[in-house]
Design an enzyme around this catalytic site. Structure first.
Site: not given
Length: 154
Positions: A59, A93-94, A74-76, A52
């Site tokens: 969070d 969060h947004e 995307v390479e994991s 936060c």
């Protein structure tokens, strides 16, 4: 088409420290061996954490990232390191959810991408955040993300 795990340009197959901030994290991409086919790839991140920006308290969220790749995947391992860099990063969060989606889009230029951030309650209120690039390609099966809405013990 195969990717050598000893490719020095990738983090895959290399000892790599967890970046301290998302801005410092490097996301790698690899060629999509089925670029001529529309299909959905899903990453489920059940233990995403950030801080936060006001209280510094942790969070927690489940992230669901769905995308229809074009020329790149995307390479994991690099994705895991990038997402881990949020552990000590203060953001709402947004901001976390949308920034991750936008960064993946900038890297991959996918045909379609959506991200769902299913956040655990903060101050008694769960905050779920959803972002996508537009409508999914018509012929692609897009399953429900499977994360139920937050429900307390009542």
């Amino acid at each position: 088409m195969s990717i050598e795990t000893t490719d020095p340009t990738l983090q895959l197959g290399q000892p790599t420290a967890l970046p301290s901030r998302p801005e410092e994290a490097r996301l790698d991409r690899v060629p999509n061996p089925h670029a001529d086919t529309d299909y959905l790839a899903r990453f489920t991140v059940p233990e995403f954490t950030s801080l936060c920006p006001v209280t510094g308290q942790p969070d927690f969220a489940t992230l669901m990232i769905d995308y229809v790749p074009d020329a790149w995947l995307v390479e994991s391992k690099s994705l895991k390191l990038y997402l881990g860099a949020f552990r000590n990063h203060g953001a709402f969060h947004e901001d976390c959810t949308v920034a991750i989606g936008k960064r993946l889009c900038a890297l991959l230029s996918p045909r379609w991408l959506r991200i769902g951030g299913y956040w655990y309650p903060r101050g008694g209120i769960p905050i779920d955040v959803f972002w996508q690039t537009g409508p999914a390609p018509q012929a692609v099966w897009v399953p429900d993300q499977g994360v139920p809405p937050y429900r307390g013990r009542g």
